[in-house]
Write a protein that holds these residues in place. Structure first.
Motif, mmCIF file in Angstrom:
data_model
loop_
_atom_site.group_PDB
_atom_site.id
_atom_site.type_symbol
_atom_site.label_atom_id
_atom_site.label_comp_id
_atom_site.label_asym_id
_atom_site.label_seq_id
_atom_site.Cartn_x
_atom_site.Cartn_y
_atom_site.Cartn_z
ATOM 1 N N VAL A 82 0.861 -1.187 0.000
ATOM 2 C CA VAL A 82 0.000 0.000 0.000
ATOM 3 C C VAL A 82 0.898 1.237 0.000
ATOM 4 O O VAL A 82 1.918 1.265 0.699
ATOM 5 N N PRO A 83 0.569 2.286 -0.756
ATOM 6 C CA PRO A 83 1.421 3.472 -0.784
ATOM 7 C C PRO A 83 1.598 4.111 0.595
ATOM 8 O O PRO A 83 0.680 4.109 1.420
ATOM 9 N N PHE A 84 2.782 4.640 0.836
ATOM 10 C CA PHE A 84 3.066 5.404 2.044
ATOM 11 C C PHE A 84 2.517 6.809 1.861
ATOM 12 O O PHE A 84 2.797 7.478 0.880
ATOM 13 N N GLY A 85 1.724 7.257 2.830
ATOM 14 C CA GLY A 85 1.147 8.593 2.765
ATOM 15 C C GLY A 85 2.005 9.618 3.473
ATOM 16 O O GLY A 85 2.838 10.285 2.856
ATOM 17 N N VAL A 86 1.840 9.748 4.806
ATOM 18 C CA VAL A 86 2.573 10.761 5.558
ATOM 19 C C VAL A 86 3.002 10.221 6.912
ATOM 20 O O VAL A 86 2.465 9.237 7.409
ATOM 21 N N VAL A 87 3.984 10.905 7.473
ATOM 22 C CA VAL A 87 4.304 10.769 8.886
ATOM 23 C C VAL A 87 3.770 12.011 9.592
ATOM 24 O O VAL A 87 4.113 13.129 9.220
ATOM 25 N N ASP A 88 2.906 11.810 10.555
ATOM 26 C CA ASP A 88 2.438 12.910 11.404
ATOM 27 C C ASP A 88 3.298 12.878 12.664
ATOM 28 O O ASP A 88 3.286 11.916 13.421
ATOM 29 N N LEU A 89 4.076 13.958 12.868
ATOM 30 C CA LEU A 89 5.043 13.955 13.952
ATOM 31 C C LEU A 89 4.530 14.695 15.188
ATOM 32 O O LEU A 89 5.298 15.280 15.945
ATOM 33 N N SER A 90 3.241 14.640 15.398
ATOM 34 C CA SER A 90 2.660 15.305 16.560
ATOM 35 C C SER A 90 3.175 14.701 17.861
ATOM 36 O O SER A 90 3.323 13.484 17.978
ATOM 37 N N LEU A 91 3.451 15.568 18.841
ATOM 38 C CA LEU A 91 3.757 15.107 20.188
ATOM 39 C C LEU A 91 2.426 14.812 20.868
ATOM 40 O O LEU A 91 1.741 15.706 21.353
ATOM 41 N N ALA A 92 2.043 13.539 20.865
ATOM 42 C CA ALA A 92 0.759 13.123 21.435
ATOM 43 C C ALA A 92 1.011 12.525 22.815
ATOM 44 O O ALA A 92 1.591 11.445 22.913
ATOM 45 N N ALA B 144 5.858 29.524 25.129
ATOM 46 C CA ALA B 144 6.610 28.267 25.208
ATOM 47 C C ALA B 144 6.040 27.232 24.242
ATOM 48 O O ALA B 144 6.790 26.516 23.561
ATOM 49 N N LEU B 145 4.709 27.160 24.161
ATOM 50 C CA LEU B 145 4.066 26.202 23.255
ATOM 51 C C LEU B 145 4.337 26.561 21.794
ATOM 52 O O LEU B 145 4.531 25.680 20.956
ATOM 53 N N ALA B 146 4.377 27.839 21.487
ATOM 54 C CA ALA B 146 4.678 28.272 20.117
ATOM 55 C C ALA B 146 6.080 27.826 19.709
ATOM 56 O O ALA B 146 6.295 27.333 18.592
ATOM 57 N N LEU B 147 7.038 27.994 20.605
ATOM 58 C CA LEU B 147 8.407 27.554 20.322
ATOM 59 C C LEU B 147 8.445 26.049 20.093
ATOM 60 O O LEU B 147 9.055 25.564 19.134
ATOM 61 N N LEU B 148 7.788 25.300 20.976
ATOM 62 C CA LEU B 148 7.778 23.840 20.874
ATOM 63 C C LEU B 148 7.174 23.384 19.552
ATOM 64 O O LEU B 148 7.749 22.562 18.835
ATOM 65 N N ASN B 149 6.027 23.917 19.207
ATOM 66 C CA ASN B 149 5.325 23.507 17.999
ATOM 67 C C ASN B 149 6.162 23.795 16.747
ATOM 68 O O ASN B 149 6.278 22.960 15.848
ATOM 69 N N ASP B 150 6.759 24.967 16.703
ATOM 70 C CA ASP B 150 7.570 25.368 15.551
ATOM 71 C C ASP B 150 8.811 24.493 15.422
ATOM 72 O O ASP B 150 9.147 24.039 14.328
ATOM 73 N N ALA B 151 9.487 24.251 16.544
ATOM 74 C CA ALA B 151 10.723 23.473 16.497
ATOM 75 C C ALA B 151 10.448 22.018 16.116
ATOM 76 O O ALA B 151 11.231 21.400 15.381
ATOM 77 N N VAL B 152 9.345 21.461 16.591
ATOM 78 C CA VAL B 152 8.984 20.086 16.226
ATOM 79 C C VAL B 152 8.774 19.973 14.719
ATOM 80 O O VAL B 152 9.254 19.036 14.069
ATOM 81 N N LYS B 153 8.080 20.930 14.150
ATOM 82 C CA LYS B 153 7.825 20.896 12.701
ATOM 83 C C LYS B 153 9.116 21.072 11.905
ATOM 84 O O LYS B 153 9.349 20.380 10.901
ATOM 85 N N LYS B 154 9.972 21.989 12.329
ATOM 86 C CA LYS B 154 11.226 22.222 11.601
ATOM 87 C C LYS B 154 12.126 21.000 11.644
ATOM 88 O O LYS B 154 12.774 20.661 10.654
ATOM 89 N N GLY B 155 12.179 20.336 12.796
ATOM 90 C CA GLY B 155 12.982 19.120 12.880
ATOM 91 C C GLY B 155 12.399 17.990 12.064
ATOM 92 O O GLY B 155 13.122 17.239 11.410
#
Length: 452
Positions: A267-277, A306-317
Motif C-alpha cells: 500500500v502506498p506510504f502517505g505521511v508521517v504525522d510527527l505530533s507530540l501526542a 513556550a508552546l509556540a516555540l515547541l510547535n515550531d521546532a517540532v515541525k522544523k525538525g
C-alpha cells in the motif's frame, strides 16, 4: 549511515522515555461502495474494509517484534461516510456505523474513523442524516469515531452546523451517560480538517487521497522532555535547536516504520504525522516540556510563548527527516490524556480561556476537556465557534472535543481509562451565548482567503 551511538540512543528513548509509534492508520477509499440498497451498500463497505486491512494488525505486530519499536495502535480511516451513505434510499444512517464497527472488530483495529461529514459551507441531505445519527451511532458502537468539519479559511464558518453540533454533543453525552459521556470522546468538530490525519477521533480518508494508503503518527513528549533537561538556563535559541534535533530522530523512526509497513502491505506510504501526542503516563506529557522551559505550571503567563516555540521546532525538525510530513504535526494539548495538563487543571492554573489562547499556536484545539453536564448546547456551540474562528483567521486546523459529563459539576472528575485518561471537570463561562448562536447563517471567510 547509522552509527552505534544513534542505535543506543534510540533504544534508550524507547526503553526509558516513552518513545513509540502511536498509530499505523490505513486510509481506505469507499467511493466504489455506494449503492442505493442499504444492505448491499453495508456489505460492500464491510468487504472492502476487511479485504484491505486484513493484514494490518499482523503486519504492525511483526514490525514491532523485528525492530523493537512499540506500535501502540493500529487503526483505519475511511471516506467520510456521508458521501457514501448519501447514495442509499434510507433515513437511518446508524447501520453504516454498525458495519464500520463490525469490520473494525473483524480485522482487530483499535478504532475506525470516518463516520464524518464535511459541512463547512452547507449541508447535503446525506450530511444532515449522518450528523443526526451520530449520538445513536456512537452509543451503539465501540470502535467508531466521528467528526464534522464546520469551517474553512476559504468558506468561513457554517454557524448552522456549529449550532447543530452543540446539540449533537449534548445528545451523545446523554446516550452514553452511564460511561461518563464517553461517546463525546469519539467525536471531533473541526475547522480546516486535514485529509491525512492518522490520529483519532478525527481521522478520515480525504477525497484527494489514493485508493488505500498508510499514514503513521509518531509520538515522543518524554523524549523531548528528557532532552531539555540538558538545557537548564540556556537561551531559547538552544532550546529550539535541541527540540529540532530530537524531533528529527523521532520522525526518522516513524519514517522507517511507515515505509516498512507500506512495503509489506503493498500500500502506498502517505505521511508521517510527527505530533507530540501525550498519554496519562507520568513522563509522557507536553505540559512537562513547557514547565521544563521554566514555567512553574502550565497555564501561567508565558505558556503560549513556550508552546509556540515547541510547535515550531517540532515541525522544523520533522520536515528535515521525512519528505512526506503531514497530518496535523506539532504538539497536542488534550487535557485528559496528559498527566501534566490534568495536574494544572486540578490546581486551577489551567483554564478553558487559557487553553483557547494556546490553541492559536498548537496543532489542534480544545481537546478532551470535561465540562459540567448541565452546560447548554448553545454554550458548547459558542465554544466551537470561537475555536473555528481561530482556525479560519489563522489558516490552521483547529478542533473541539468536549465532554459534558452527565450528572457532574465543576468539582467532579471523569475517568475514561486507557489512552483517553481522566480529567477534572472544568468550568465554562456562566453568561449565555444563546442569542448569538440562534442567528445561524455563515460567518464570512476572512480577507486572507482571497489568494487567487
Amino acid at each position: 549511515m547509522i552509527n552505534k551511538g544513534e542505535i543506543l540512543q534510540t533504544i534508550e528513548m524507547i526503553d526509558q522515555q516513552h518513545l513509540d509509534i502511536r498509530t499505523i492508520t490505513m486510509g481506505i477509499s469507499l467511493r466504489d461502495c455506494a449503492h442505493p440498497d442499504v444492505e448491499q451498500c453495508c456489505q460492500k463497505i464491510y468487504d472492502k474494509i476487511t479485504s484491505c486491512a486484513s493484514k494490518l494488525v499482523e503486519t504492525g505486530e511483526q514490525i514491532e517484534r523485528e525492530f523493537g519499536i512499540p506500535i501502540v495502535n493500529k487503526r483505519i480511516s475511511i471516506t467520510p461516510m456521508a458521501h457514501i451513505a448519501g447514495s442509499c434510499e434510507t433515513e437511518d444512517y446508524v447501520p453504516f456505523a454498525v458495519t464500520m464497527d463490525r469490520a473494525a472488530r473483524a480485522v482487530g483495529v483499535n478504532f475506525i474513523g470516518g463516520f464524518s461529514a464535511l459541512v463547512h459551507k452547507g449541508f447535503t441531505d446525506g450530511d444532515l442524516k449522518l450528523i443526526r445519527a451520530i449520538p445513536e451511532a456512537l452509543s451503539s458502537t465501540e470502535r467508531v469515531c466521528s467528526s464534522a468539519n464546520v469551517a474553512t479559511t476559504r468558506a468561513g464558518i457554517n454557524m448552522n452546523a456549529v449550532a447543530e453540533m452543540g446539540r449533537i454533543i449534548k445528545k451523545t453525552a446523554a446516550l452514553t451517560a452511564d460511561a461518563g459521556g464517553i461517546g463525546c470522546a469519539k467525536l471531533v468538530v473541526f475547522a480546516n480538517a486535514v485529509e491525512d490525519n492518522p490520529f483519532m477521533a478525527g481521522a478520515f480518508h480525504g477525497e484527494g487521497e489514493a485508493e488505500c494508503v498508510i499514514n503513521v503518527g509518531v509520538s515522543g513528549p518524554g523524549v523531548v522532555y528528557h532532552a531539555l533537561q540538558a538545557c537548564k538556563g540556556l537561551p531559547f535559541d538552544e532550546v529550539a535547536e535541541t527540540i529540532k534535533k530530537t524531533a528529527f530522530r523521532i520522525t526518522r523512526m516513524g519514517q522507517l516504520v511507515a515505509q516498512e509497513a507500506s512495503k509489506r502491505l503493498g500500500v502506498p506510504f502517505g505521511v508521517v504525522d510527527l505530533s507530540l501526542a501525550p498519554t496519562p503516563e507520568i513522563g509522557d506529557s507536553v505540559a512537562d516540556i513547557l514547565e521544563e522551559m521554566g514555567l512553574e505550571s502550565v497555564g501561567t503567563h508565558g505558556t503560549t510563548a513556550a508552546l509556540a516555540l515547541l510547535n515550531d521546532a517540532v515541525k522544523k525538525g520533522g520536515v528535515m527527516a521525512s519528505s512526506h510530513v503531514g497530518g496535523l504535526s506539532g504538539a497536542f494539548i488534550p487535557v485528559s490524556e496528559d498527566a501534566g495538563m490534568i495536574r494544572a487543571a486540578e490546581n486551577g492554573f489551567l483554564t478553558l480561556e487559557k487553553l483557547e489562547a494556546m490553541t492559536c499556536v498548537c496543532s489542534v484545539g480544545l481537546d478532551m476537556i470535561a465540562i459540567p453536564g448541565d452546560t447548554s448546547a448553545e454554550t458548547i456551540s459558542a465554544i466551537i465557534a470561537d475555536e473555528a474562528a481561530i482556525g479560519v483567521v489563522n489558516n490552521k486546523t483547529t478542533a473541539v472535543r468536549l465532554v459534558p459529563v452527565p450528572g457532574k459539576g465543576v468539582s467532579g472528575r471523569v475517568d475514561f481509562g486507557g489512552l483517553l485518561g481522566s480529567a477534572p471537570i472544568m468550568p465554562v463561562h456562566p453568561c449565555s451565548s444563546a442569542e448569538f448562536i440562534a442567528r445561524g447563517g455563515r460567518i464570512p471567510a476572512p480577507l486572507s482567503s482571497l489568494k487567487n
